[in-house]
Write an enzyme that holds these catalytic residues in place. Structure first.
Site, mmCIF file in Angstrom:
data_model
loop_
_atom_site.group_PDB
_atom_site.id
_atom_site.type_symbol
_atom_site.label_atom_id
_atom_site.label_comp_id
_atom_site.label_asym_id
_atom_site.label_seq_id
_atom_site.Cartn_x
_atom_site.Cartn_y
_atom_site.Cartn_z
ATOM 1 N N GLU A 210 45.667 16.532 54.218
ATOM 2 C CA GLU A 210 44.561 16.637 55.181
ATOM 3 C C GLU A 210 43.322 16.666 54.319
ATOM 4 O O GLU A 210 43.120 17.618 53.563
ATOM 5 C CB GLU A 210 44.584 17.974 55.935
ATOM 6 C CG GLU A 210 45.883 18.351 56.575
ATOM 7 C CD GLU A 210 46.261 17.390 57.638
ATOM 8 O OE1 GLU A 210 45.346 16.886 58.291
ATOM 9 O OE2 GLU A 210 47.449 17.121 57.765
ATOM 10 N N CYS B 79 37.072 21.156 58.712
ATOM 11 C CA CYS B 79 37.434 19.762 58.480
ATOM 12 C C CYS B 79 37.361 18.965 59.774
ATOM 13 O O CYS B 79 37.294 17.742 59.746
ATOM 14 C CB CYS B 79 38.828 19.686 57.887
ATOM 15 S SG CYS B 79 40.017 20.653 58.809
HETATM 16 P P1 NDP Z 1 39.266 20.694 46.618
HETATM 17 O O1 NDP Z 1 39.941 19.403 46.851
HETATM 18 O O2 NDP Z 1 38.508 20.858 45.362
HETATM 19 O O3 NDP Z 1 40.306 21.881 46.656
HETATM 20 C C1 NDP Z 1 41.314 21.970 47.633
HETATM 21 C C2 NDP Z 1 42.507 22.679 47.054
HETATM 22 O O4 NDP Z 1 43.033 21.903 45.992
HETATM 23 C C3 NDP Z 1 42.177 24.026 46.438
HETATM 24 O O5 NDP Z 1 43.250 24.906 46.641
HETATM 25 C C4 NDP Z 1 42.033 23.700 44.975
HETATM 26 O O6 NDP Z 1 42.242 24.796 44.148
HETATM 27 C C5 NDP Z 1 43.127 22.686 44.811
HETATM 28 N N1 NDP Z 1 42.977 21.836 43.652
HETATM 29 C C6 NDP Z 1 41.850 21.258 43.175
HETATM 30 N N2 NDP Z 1 42.147 20.523 42.095
HETATM 31 C C7 NDP Z 1 43.474 20.629 41.901
HETATM 32 C C8 NDP Z 1 44.357 20.106 40.920
HETATM 33 N N3 NDP Z 1 43.948 19.305 39.959
HETATM 34 N N4 NDP Z 1 45.657 20.445 41.000
HETATM 35 C C9 NDP Z 1 46.112 21.252 41.983
HETATM 36 N N5 NDP Z 1 45.305 21.787 42.916
HETATM 37 C C10 NDP Z 1 44.003 21.468 42.886
HETATM 38 O O7 NDP Z 1 38.417 20.954 47.839
HETATM 39 P P2 NDP Z 1 37.425 22.176 48.124
HETATM 40 O O8 NDP Z 1 38.210 23.382 48.480
HETATM 41 O O9 NDP Z 1 36.402 22.312 47.055
HETATM 42 O O10 NDP Z 1 36.744 21.593 49.385
HETATM 43 C C11 NDP Z 1 35.981 20.454 49.179
HETATM 44 C C12 NDP Z 1 36.045 19.549 50.343
HETATM 45 O O11 NDP Z 1 37.337 19.452 50.937
HETATM 46 C C13 NDP Z 1 35.164 19.987 51.437
HETATM 47 O O12 NDP Z 1 33.842 19.707 51.154
HETATM 48 C C14 NDP Z 1 35.736 19.196 52.573
HETATM 49 O O13 NDP Z 1 35.193 17.924 52.554
HETATM 50 C C15 NDP Z 1 37.203 19.107 52.276
HETATM 51 N N6 NDP Z 1 37.991 20.004 53.103
HETATM 52 C C16 NDP Z 1 38.857 19.478 53.981
HETATM 53 C C17 NDP Z 1 39.610 20.278 54.781
HETATM 54 C C18 NDP Z 1 40.652 19.744 55.716
HETATM 55 O O14 NDP Z 1 41.359 20.514 56.376
HETATM 56 N N7 NDP Z 1 40.836 18.466 55.853
HETATM 57 C C19 NDP Z 1 39.441 21.721 54.765
HETATM 58 C C20 NDP Z 1 38.533 22.183 53.776
HETATM 59 C C21 NDP Z 1 37.864 21.335 52.966
HETATM 60 P P3 NDP Z 1 41.007 25.532 43.425
HETATM 61 O O15 NDP Z 1 40.231 26.170 44.500
HETATM 62 O O16 NDP Z 1 41.671 26.503 42.544
HETATM 63 O O17 NDP Z 1 40.252 24.478 42.706
#
Ligand code: NDP
Length: 681
Positions: free
Chosen positions: A255, A294
């Site tokens: 998602e 989202c």
């Molecule tokens: P990220 O993609 O940076 O992070 C999402 C999750 O992925 C977090 O748990 C993060 O952990 C983890 N993650 C990041 N990099 C890695 C990696 N290399 N390996 C494994 N896990 C990883 O998104 P954000 O949380 O910063 O949100 C940014 C954007 O995501 C928002 O601006 C929005 O556009 C979107 N979003 C979409 C949602 C949805 O339901 N579709 C909900 C919320 C956000 P960590 O925090 O430790 O980096």
């Protein structure tokens, strides 16, 4: 507070490279997190060798009972979670969506698991497929739990719901989970997780937690594991391309961010209920969770000649939103989750400003009860894209905050409205505000290929509607293209994401042995006594009762017509029935056959059969005419026990045949059978 991960049954802190987590309003340090030093391979081993076997030992109903127990337990600690949730920037009503929404998802899955899944370990998917002339070779799809771990990578915006909405279907499937919350708000997830562990409700190894990065976890995944990701499209792309994910075909569902639209119908002019509902919903979507959803509305697509009215109404409503410390009662919108997130939102807004003008919001705004310099505050920001012909950013740039753009479509040109919504390249949710059902139908069918969920709101359903932005456990959450291409929840569908579907071919008896469900053409057992005399536990799958014959007479048909009031010509008018190309003469009522069959198979005295609660799959396959002789076969097909009730459901494969042995009707009779031969009154 140093957050800990829960690894192989023990709490473990990281060793170095701690990330500092701060209150979104005050900037005070709340916790630090690191997952350095964790043995990720051991985590997977624990899930595969401890959690998996423990969960697979249980039936669907037993797992559903665990979900219910966890939900009940968490309800008792809600106040504690709400207090901590303020630090994420959430107001009380934001937290309600996250905390109560998460707990209710567990309750819904617990109830669906009990009502819609069998009390067994194998899910039988669809009907038996007949693959041969005589029926000795058949096929059946079954679903069994994957034997690896479900790795849940969650976003920062819903630290509780995000964990629980993924855990519910996973645990119900019988698969252990490794939960990795977004680090920024992981202190709240950790607290909820801790309560679950402390309660001792879940079996060993069922859940583990990572507070911090995932280290080399992905290197050790196999085809039995599932990665369920929520977050940004860029992270999804990176993870999806991990060599192990590709080489081992690890199931990966995502998602990601999406630009969602809400369309105002041409009929919804100012002064109509639908216009007001649209304004209310756009404001709600912009400001709840400070727009960090989202599913939030990013494009308000409106008829061009209404754009001015819409903007004025939105400005008036947004002007009343108090922004500030979410702990204060009068504050409607808190800060975004962190200073970094604030910078990111402002950056995205500046990209949008290149093709849309800001009509509400801006640099100067009042912050209630908090220091504007310390908190991650962003004002509700409304933009207007006057010229959509060359606009691109409004369809591609997601400002993950309280930001929305009004986008006009040529009056009454529904095709253009649809096109503007579709240009997001795949969205999680869309909404339509109209009182015209034909407009609704055209917009829904135009938008559907690009959307995971669509909601049509008018004055009739508005009061009870769950709104544009709320994913529900009953319905799928996910969307095509930019939205990640994944799908979560959707009731029992979501459970199947963690199971392997296998097509099994063999004799009816082989299929019955695998599924625990009798298959037509399989062995029929002689129960020794009438099967209605057997308590639940004594009934064997395949126990069969063959009735005596009964002749169907013209008097039967006429008496049934009189009793039921069903005097349809095919039963009562010889001349008209003769003209019917299917019957060529008077025939018995189908429902008479069902009633007469019951008369042939029931065993009347008081006994273990408590009730007949329905019939599934009733088909009348051949007409029965006066003078025909019918008989019934009743075979115990499937059993599902409810220990707490002291009874279970028994499904009986039922077939009515005529004097030539031809099938005239078939169906499943559904009964409730006590576990006692003579149940107490
Ligand atoms: P990220 O993609 O940076 O992070 C999402 C999750 O992925 C977090 O748990 C993060 O952990 C983890 N993650 C990041 N990099 C890695 C990696 N290399 N390996 C494994 N896990 C990883 O998104 P954000 O949380 O910063 O949100 C940014 C954007 O995501 C928002 O601006 C929005 O556009 C979107 N979003 C979409 C949602 C949805 O339901 N579709 C909900 C919320 C956000 P960590 O925090 O430790 O980096």
């Amino acid at each position: 507070m140093q957050l800990q991960s829960f690894v192989s049954g023990k709490w473990q802190a990281g060793t170095r490279n701690f990330i500092t987590l701060r209150d979104a309003t005050t900037n005070e340090v709340i916790a630090s997190a690191s997952a350095e030093g964790i043995d990720f391979r051991a985590m997977l081993w624990n899930a595969r060798n401890v959690g998996g076997p423990n969960l697979r030992e249980l039936t669907f109903h037993e797992r559903a009972a665990l979900l219910k127990a966890v939900a009940k337990m968490l309800t008792e600690y809600k106040d504690e979670f709400y207090r901590l949730s303020y630090a994420t920037g959430a107001t009380k009503s934001d937290s309600w969506v996250d905390i109560d929404g998460g707990i209710s998802t567990l309750f819904v899955y617990a109830s669906k698991g009990t009502r819609e899944l069998p009390n067994s370990r194998v899910y039988v998917d669809g009907n038996v497929e007949l693959l041969s002339k005589t029926g000795s070779f058949v096929g059946q799809h079954i679903c069994v739990p994957l034997e690896g771990a479900a790795v849940h990578i969650n976003a920062f915006n819903f630290p509780v719901w995000g964990m629980l909405e993924k855990l519910a279907p996973t645990l119900l499937a019988g698969v252990p989970a490794i939960v990795k919350p977004a680090t920024a708000t992981s202190y709240l997830t950790e607290q909820v997780f801790r309560r679950i562990i402390d309660s001792g409700i879940l079996p060993d190894g069922a859940i583990q937690l990572i507070c911090g990065g995932t280290g080399d976890l992905f290197d050790h995944l196999t085809c039995q594991d599932v990665v369920s990701f929520t977050g940004s499209a860029s992270t999804a792309l990176k993870l999806r391309q991990h060599p192990v994910i590709m080489r081992q075909s690890v199931r990966f569902t995502a998602e990601t961010d999406s630009l969602n639209s809400s369309i105002l119908g041409p009929d919804a002019v100012p002064g109509t209920a639908e216009f007001d509902l649209f304004i209310k919903e756009v404001v709600r979507e912009m400001t709840s969770k400070a727009g960090q959803k989202c599913t939030a509305i990013r494009k308000a697509i409106v008829p061009a000649d209404r754009a001015h009215d819409v903007i004025e109404a939105l400005r008036a409503a947004l002007g009343k939103i108090a922004v500030g410390d979410p702990r204060l009662e009068n504050v409607r919108m808190g800060p975004v989750a962190s200073a970094g997130q604030r910078r990111e939102v402002l950056d995205q807004v500046s990209k949008l400003r290149q093709e849309a003008e800001v009509v509400h919001g801006g640099d100067k705004f009042e912050v209630v009860g908090a220091d504007a310099d310390k908190g991650a505050f962003v004002p509700p920001t409304l933009l207007y894209c006057r010229d959509t012909s060359s606009a691109d950013a409004i369809h591609s740039v997601e400002a993950f905050g309280p930001v929305c753009t009004v986008v006009p479509y040529a009056n009454a040109n529904l095709g253009e409205a649809v096109e503007l919504a579709r240009r997001s390249g795949g969205s999680l949710a869309g909404s339509i505000f109209t009182a015209d059902n034909q407009v609704a139908a055209r917009l829904v069918l135009g938008m559907a290929p690009f959307h995971g969920r669509l909601v049509v709101i008018n004055s009739q359903c508005a009061k009870e509607s769950t709104g544009h932005g709320s994913p529900l456990p009953h319905l799928i959450h996910g969307g095509p293209g930019r939205a990640g291409g994944g799908e979560e929840m959707g009731g029992i569908r979501g459970v199947m994401h963690y199971m392997q579907r296998t097509a099994v071919q063999g004799t009816p008896d082989v299929i019955a042995a695998v599924t625990g469900r009798w298959v037509k053409g399989g062995r029929q057992l002689d129960p020794g006594v009438h099967p209605f005399r057997k308590p639940f536990g004594d009934l064997a799958i395949g126990d069969t009762f063959n009735s005596g014959e009964r002749e169907v007479t013209i008097e039967d048909i006429e008496r049934f017509a009189e009793l039921s009031g069903d005097t349809f010509y095919a039963h009562m008018d010889e001349a008209a029935a003769a003209r019917n190309p299917l019957f060529g003469g008077r025939v018995a009522h189908g429902y008479f056959l069902v009633a007469a069959a019951a008369g042939l198979f029931v065993d009347p005295p008081y006994g273990p059969v408590l009730a007949n609660y329905g019939i599934d799959g009733l088909r009348f396959t051949k007409p029965v005419k006066p003078g025909d002789r019918i008989k019934v076969r009743l075979t115990c097909k499937e059993k599902s026990f409810r220990p707490s009730a002291g009874h279970g459901e028994v499904r009986w494969d039922t077939e009515i045949t005529n004097q030539n042995g031809e099938s005239v009707a078939s169906y499943d009779v559904l009964t409730i059978v006590s576990d006692k031969a003579i149940p107490d009154a």
